[in-house]
Scaffold this motif. Sequence first.
Motif, short mmCIF file in Angstrom:
data_model
loop_
_atom_site.label_atom_id
_atom_site.label_comp_id
_atom_site.label_asym_id
_atom_site.label_seq_id
_atom_site.Cartn_x
_atom_site.Cartn_y
_atom_site.Cartn_z
N GLN B 26 0.85 -1.20 0.00
CA GLN B 26 0.00 0.00 0.00
C GLN B 26 0.88 1.25 0.00
N ALA B 27 1.95 1.20 0.80
CA ALA B 27 2.88 2.33 0.83
C ALA B 27 3.61 2.45 -0.51
N GLN B 28 4.00 1.29 -1.08
CA GLN B 28 4.67 1.31 -2.39
C GLN B 28 3.78 1.95 -3.45
N ALA B 29 2.50 1.59 -3.41
CA ALA B 29 1.57 2.11 -4.42
C ALA B 29 1.42 3.63 -4.31
N LEU B 30 1.28 4.12 -3.08
CA LEU B 30 1.16 5.58 -2.91
C LEU B 30 2.47 6.28 -3.27
N GLY B 31 3.59 5.65 -2.89
CA GLY B 31 4.90 6.21 -3.23
C GLY B 31 5.08 6.31 -4.73
N LEU B 32 4.61 5.29 -5.43
CA LEU B 32 4.68 5.28 -6.89
C LEU B 32 3.83 6.42 -7.46
N ALA B 33 2.65 6.61 -6.91
CA ALA B 33 1.77 7.68 -7.40
C ALA B 33 2.41 9.05 -7.21
N PHE B 34 2.99 9.28 -6.04
CA PHE B 34 3.62 10.58 -5.78
C PHE B 34 4.82 10.79 -6.70
N THR B 35 5.62 9.73 -6.85
CA THR B 35 6.82 9.84 -7.67
C THR B 35 6.46 10.13 -9.13
N TYR B 70 -9.83 1.02 -0.77
CA TYR B 70 -9.17 2.27 -1.16
C TYR B 70 -7.87 1.98 -1.89
N TYR B 71 -7.05 1.09 -1.34
CA TYR B 71 -5.75 0.84 -1.97
C TYR B 71 -5.90 0.06 -3.28
N GLU B 72 -6.97 -0.73 -3.41
CA GLU B 72 -7.23 -1.36 -4.70
C GLU B 72 -7.53 -0.27 -5.74
N ALA B 73 -8.25 0.76 -5.29
CA ALA B 73 -8.54 1.87 -6.20
C ALA B 73 -7.25 2.61 -6.57
N VAL B 74 -6.35 2.73 -5.61
CA VAL B 74 -5.06 3.38 -5.88
C VAL B 74 -4.32 2.62 -6.99
N VAL B 75 -4.31 1.29 -6.89
CA VAL B 75 -3.61 0.48 -7.89
C VAL B 75 -4.30 0.60 -9.26
N SER B 76 -5.63 0.54 -9.28
CA SER B 76 -6.36 0.68 -10.55
C SER B 76 -6.11 2.04 -11.19
N ALA B 77 -6.11 3.08 -10.36
CA ALA B 77 -5.91 4.44 -10.88
C ALA B 77 -4.50 4.57 -11.46
N LEU B 78 -3.53 4.01 -10.76
CA LEU B 78 -2.15 4.06 -11.25
C LEU B 78 -2.04 3.37 -12.61
N GLU B 79 -2.62 2.18 -12.70
CA GLU B 79 -2.55 1.43 -13.96
C GLU B 79 -3.21 2.21 -15.10
N ALA B 80 -4.37 2.78 -14.80
CA ALA B 80 -5.10 3.52 -15.84
C ALA B 80 -4.28 4.72 -16.32
N LEU B 81 -3.70 5.46 -15.38
CA LEU B 81 -2.96 6.67 -15.77
C LEU B 81 -1.66 6.33 -16.48
N ILE B 82 -1.00 5.27 -16.05
CA ILE B 82 0.25 4.86 -16.72
C ILE B 82 -0.06 4.41 -18.14
N CYS B 83 -1.15 3.65 -18.31
CA CYS B 83 -1.52 3.19 -19.65
C CYS B 83 -1.95 4.38 -20.52
N ASP B 84 -2.74 5.31 -19.94
CA ASP B 84 -3.18 6.49 -20.69
C ASP B 84 -1.99 7.33 -21.16
N SER B 85 -0.96 7.35 -20.35
CA SER B 85 0.20 8.18 -20.70
C SER B 85 1.00 7.55 -21.84
N GLY B 86 0.66 6.28 -22.17
CA GLY B 86 1.36 5.59 -23.25
C GLY B 86 2.69 5.00 -22.82
N LYS B 87 3.00 5.07 -21.53
CA LYS B 87 4.29 4.55 -21.06
C LYS B 87 4.31 3.02 -21.08
N LEU B 88 3.18 2.41 -20.74
CA LEU B 88 3.09 0.95 -20.70
C LEU B 88 1.71 0.55 -21.21
N SER B 89 1.60 -0.71 -21.68
CA SER B 89 0.28 -1.16 -22.11
C SER B 89 -0.33 -2.06 -21.05
#
Lengths: 215, 122
Positions: B26-35, B70-89
């Motif tokens: 959970q901490a890793q996921a939030l840290g990833l989002a901030f970074t 909540y943290y499942e939503a954090v992970v889903s949001a991260l995946e969606a935004l990373i994919c939207d940015s075109g960085k990863l599929s």
Amino acid sequence: MSADPQKETGDIHHELHSHLPPEPALRVKAMESLLVEKGMLDPATVDAWVEAYSEKIGPKCGAAIVARAWIDPDFKARLLENGTEAVKEMETAGWAVAHLRVIENTDDVHNLVVCTLCSCYPHAILGPPPNWYKMAAYRSRAVREPRVVLEEFGVTLPDDIDLRIWDSTSELRYLVLPQRPAGTEGWDEERLASIVTRNSMIGTHRDLDPSAGSA
Amino acid sequence: MSRSEAGEIRPLARHDGDPVFDEPWQAQALGLAFTLAERGVFTPAQWSQTLGAKHRQILARGAADNAQTYYEAVVSALEALICDSGKLSADLLDDRTRTWRRAYLNTPHGNPVLLSAGEEAR
């Protein structure tokens, strides 16, 4: 029949799975490892964030700000005028990603902070938010029935106190400046900070307890 | 008499003493989002919009209103935004998740888990 081969297989299966992290943990590992491979992420940055927010940055940073504001009227004036700039005077603040507005409780006014959209919070000075702050129940009820929510946290607010709700966003975060309790005259900053609770800086706590102060 | 003294359910205050993070991921996921927000992969506004939307979606499917959700939503949001940015599929993320799962299953407990342990022989 005592031996159930399917159940036995199930038990072995469970053994094998016992150290398998949960699905979201695997998904986080997947994102992180791919971003690192592609040179888009330095794993040390994430680790530094996790370490800072698990151990160093927490409500104590906010409490130090509140205590200084109680002792130093000039700092308090700067803090209320422009929170973002004023907290830079403290050594404790973390990574700020948004503007900070500090709102003051008085005899007649109580402030309560919420993020109705998600969980925006002044992480840089309070650390990660408590679990209840992220729950849908708090995010909707703090607006719909704030006095009932306050009751839940043990705060009975007289009707003549003006209750103001502040909805945080990704651009603007709020910190409540609680009132300094009587009986703390002459205390130094550190001792004052020791009675400032996390919830008092969110607004789900109002009357701070001087007897909690470490001498 | 306060509600707690009356023995009524105090759904919010009950969580007041919860640890900040229940599990390291959970901490890793939030840290990833901030970074990633700091690096400009997405903006803080995109983050809060997407996190809010994912959280509502998961709750609408009947998930409990708790930290896990909540943290499942954090992970889903991260995946969606990373994919939207075109960085990863999304396929690449799914594939890598499977590889990590196999790596954990193939590694005896107590040993360091390496991604290579999950790679399939081709």
